[in-house]
Design an enzyme around this catalytic site. Sequence first.
Site, PDB file in Angstrom:
ATOM      1  N   LYS A 259       0.815  -1.212   0.000  1.00 49.62           N
ATOM      2  CA  LYS A 259       0.000   0.000   0.000  1.00 49.62           C
ATOM      3  C   LYS A 259       0.857   1.276   0.000  1.00 49.62           C
ATOM      4  CE  LYS A 259      -4.423  -1.700   1.653  1.00 49.62           C
ATOM      5  NZ  LYS A 259      -5.460  -1.662   2.697  1.00 49.62           N
TER       6      LYS A 259
ATOM      7  N   ARG B 198      -3.973 -10.203   4.629  1.00 55.22           N
ATOM      8  CA  ARG B 198      -4.459 -10.137   3.252  1.00 55.22           C
ATOM      9  C   ARG B 198      -3.328  -9.596   2.386  1.00 55.22           C
ATOM     10  NH1 ARG B 198      -6.976  -6.449  -0.262  1.00 55.22           N
ATOM     11  NH2 ARG B 198      -8.503  -7.418  -1.669  1.00 55.22           N
TER      12      ARG B 198
END
Length: 286
Positions: free
Chosen positions: A231, A265
């Site tokens: 991210k 995840r």
Amino acid sequence: MPKVTKKTLNCRGRLLDLAQPAVMGILNITPDSFFAGSRVSPDETLSRASQMLTDGATFLDIGGYSTRPGAAEVSPSQEADRVLPVIESILRNFPDALVSIDTFRASVARQAVQAGACLINDVSGGTLDPAMFETVGDLARSGLTVPYVLMHMRGTPQTMQTMTTYQQLTVDVIDELARQLARLRRLGAVDIILDPGFGFAKTPSQNFELLSQLDSFHVFDEPLLVGLSRKTTIWKTLTIKPEQALNGTTVLNTAALLKGASILRVHDVREAVEAIKLSQKLIFFE
């Protein structure tokens, strides 16, 4: 180190023990997800799914709507057309796979469960579709045990980065999740997984603050899912590209595991499995 508490999920009759954390592999059936390496065409899905399962993924998370900031709108029917054939294909070829549907739309979630998905991963935490919680409750009352990931987010994927003002970040996120969790419980939902929503209505600085206080979320006594993989928080901090953010992902995943994360995840399954194996040695050594 946090005390590791056993937590069992019932995935359509299959009991999953999260005493050892699990890995959720990301399969984006989209053309515009922020990390190009996570985008797969329907033709590529089986080979990617096979590799993730071989590498140790417990869940395969199938998504047909990119939630990166500024992502284009996709209709519910288009989203369903993207994900349903993929779910069916995966389960035909890998009948024991645990497939998660990554959607904030109740209609897509219900269709995906009918197609064989065993978990609903809702990035909006029930805030973008008023029918989602009712759908989760209906499934539970019908005896179809499908765990639900309740993630914290404000606004929409298009507006969330304008909604990053908090009085006390961790307290506010916990409070907002608590209200949604109470609603879910009243509707009969059973197995609920909490996700603090890293990168969703949070700045990079806020993501680090939230991660440093991740153990505060054990006040709920629910398993925690953490999604930090590649991210912006990682690659902007390191001034690199998402394609170069695997090492940074592993570092932050390890921090999350040491603070009690139950599910990671990720885009890169093998590396996450290795992080779990090594961090568990540290946790149980205590």
